[in-house]
Design a protein around this motif. Structure first.
Motif, PDB file in Angstrom:
ATOM      1  N   GLN A  36     -18.724   7.659  32.037  1.00 38.63           N
ATOM      2  CA  GLN A  36     -18.107   7.534  30.433  1.00 38.63           C
ATOM      3  C   GLN A  36     -16.557   6.582  30.441  1.00 38.63           C
ATOM      4  N   GLN A  37     -15.748   7.561  31.444  1.00 41.32           N
ATOM      5  CA  GLN A  37     -15.066   7.067  31.601  1.00 41.32           C
ATOM      6  C   GLN A  37     -14.736   5.584  32.363  1.00 41.32           C
ATOM      7  N   VAL A  38     -14.882   5.387  33.210  1.00 43.49           N
ATOM      8  CA  VAL A  38     -14.883   4.026  33.423  1.00 43.49           C
ATOM      9  C   VAL A  38     -16.037   3.136  33.384  1.00 43.49           C
ATOM     10  N   TRP A  39     -16.797   3.500  32.746  1.00 37.76           N
ATOM     11  CA  TRP A  39     -17.379   2.709  31.988  1.00 37.76           C
ATOM     12  C   TRP A  39     -16.760   1.654  31.116  1.00 37.76           C
ATOM     13  N   ASP A  40     -16.213   2.795  29.980  1.00 40.20           N
ATOM     14  CA  ASP A  40     -15.410   2.190  28.773  1.00 40.20           C
ATOM     15  C   ASP A  40     -14.315   1.840  29.316  1.00 40.20           C
TER      16      ASP A  40
ATOM     17  N   HIS B 281     -23.173  -4.986  37.422  1.00 40.16           N
ATOM     18  CA  HIS B 281     -22.859  -4.628  38.889  1.00 40.16           C
ATOM     19  C   HIS B 281     -21.315  -4.516  38.783  1.00 40.16           C
ATOM     20  N   LYS B 282     -20.730  -5.080  38.252  1.00 40.38           N
ATOM     21  CA  LYS B 282     -19.010  -4.585  38.320  1.00 40.38           C
ATOM     22  C   LYS B 282     -18.709  -3.237  38.238  1.00 40.38           C
TER      23      LYS B 282
ATOM     24  N   ARG C 144     -21.490 -14.417  30.836  1.00 38.11           N
ATOM     25  CA  ARG C 144     -22.467 -14.612  30.182  1.00 38.11           C
ATOM     26  C   ARG C 144     -23.551 -13.493  31.041  1.00 38.11           C
ATOM     27  N   SER C 145     -23.675 -13.260  31.689  1.00 37.48           N
ATOM     28  CA  SER C 145     -25.191 -12.430  32.748  1.00 37.48           C
ATOM     29  C   SER C 145     -24.160 -10.619  32.203  1.00 37.48           C
ATOM     30  N   ALA C 146     -25.473 -10.320  32.010  1.00 43.50           N
ATOM     31  CA  ALA C 146     -24.902  -8.375  31.665  1.00 43.50           C
ATOM     32  C   ALA C 146     -25.415  -7.998  33.071  1.00 43.50           C
ATOM     33  N   LEU C 147     -26.402  -8.567  33.614  1.00 47.28           N
ATOM     34  CA  LEU C 147     -26.558  -7.684  34.812  1.00 47.28           C
ATOM     35  C   LEU C 147     -25.409  -7.789  35.639  1.00 47.28           C
TER      36      LEU C 147
ATOM     37  N   LYS D  46     -17.068  -0.403  40.596  1.00 47.18           N
ATOM     38  CA  LYS D  46     -15.252   0.435  39.609  1.00 47.18           C
ATOM     39  C   LYS D  46     -16.344   2.050  40.328  1.00 47.18           C
ATOM     40  N   LEU D  47     -17.413   2.006  39.749  1.00 51.40           N
ATOM     41  CA  LEU D  47     -17.580   3.413  39.441  1.00 51.40           C
ATOM     42  C   LEU D  47     -18.118   3.762  40.966  1.00 51.40           C
ATOM     43  N   LYS D  48     -19.207   3.323  41.527  1.00 52.59           N
ATOM     44  CA  LYS D  48     -18.831   4.085  42.805  1.00 52.59           C
ATOM     45  C   LYS D  48     -17.803   5.067  43.436  1.00 52.59           C
TER      46      LYS D  48
END
Length: 177
Positions: A101-105, A121-122, A114-117, A126-128
Motif C-alpha cells: 500500500q505504501q509503495v503503491w500510494d 508496470h512502473k 494514458r496507458s494504465a498498463l 518500484k514495489l520489487k
C-alpha cells in the motif's frame, strides 16, 4: 560396450572438448566410493565446422549422482539480469499489505501516460525493491541461504570427483544432509 563404440565410430562422432571434473558419476557409497567418467558430449564433423569454439561443461549438480552437462557454442560469457521472484510466503507477513500500500500510494510518475498498463508496470517495478527488503528483513534471505548451501554441496561434490577419497565422499554426504 563394443557395439556402442562401433556405433560411435560408424556415425563418425567424436567427444566434444570439455571442462570440469574428471569423474562425472559416483556411486554415493560411504565405505568404498567409486567414481567413473561415464558421461560425454559427442558431435559430428559438421558440428565442428559450425561451432568451432564449442565445448561441454560438466558441473556437479547437487541431487544427482551424475554431473550435469551443458554445451556452450562459444567462449563468450553472457551476463543476465537478476530476475525478481515473488515468494508466496511474503504474502503471510504482517508487513506485506502495508508495504504494498505504501509503495503503491507513493508512486507518482514523472510524466503522465494514458496507458494504465504502463503505470501498473512502473508501480510493480518500484514495489520489487521493497519486497526484496522485506524478504531479507523477515526471512533472512532464504533464496541466498539456499543458493549458498547448494554451492557448498556442489563444491564438495566437485572435490570428491576431482580427488576421490573417503573424506571427500563423507563431506558430500554431510552437505546433502
Amino acid at each position: 560396450m563394443h557395439g556402442f563404440q562401433s556405433l560411435i565410430s560408424d556415425c563418425e562422432l567424436d567427444d566434444l572438448a570439455y571442462v570440469g571434473p574428471y569423474f562425472t558419476w559416483w556411486d554415493n557409497q560411504g565405505d568404498n566410493p567409486i567414481g567413473k567418467k561415464l558421461d560425454s558430449a559427442v558431435v559430428n564433423g559438421a558440428w565442428g565446422q559450425f561451432f568451432p569454439n564449442s565445448f561441454a561443461s560438466f558441473e556437479t549438480c547437487g541431487v544427482s549422482d551424475h554431473c550435469r552437462c551443458s554445451v556452450s557454442l562459444s567462449h563468450q560469457v553472457h551476463t543476465a539480469r537478476r530476475l525478481f521472484k515473488f515468494f508466496t510466503y511474503l504474502g503471510d507477513s504482517p508487513k506485506f499489505h502495508s508495504t504494498v500500500q505504501q509503495v503503491w500510494d507513493a508512486f507518482e510518475p514523472l510524466y503522465h501516460s494514458r496507458s494504465a498498463l504502463f503505470l501498473y508496470h512502473k508501480k510493480l517495478k518500484k514495489l520489487k525493491f521493497s519486497l526484496r527488503s522485506l524478504n531479507q528483513e523477515k526471512y533472512g534471505d532464504i533464496p541466498k541461504r539456499t543458493r549458498e548451501a547448494f554451492d557448498a554441496l556442489c563444491d564438495c561434490q566437485n572435490e570428491a570427483l576431482t580427488s576421490p577419497s573417503a573424506e571427500s565422499f563423507a563431506a558430500v554426504s554431510e552437505a546433502i544432509d
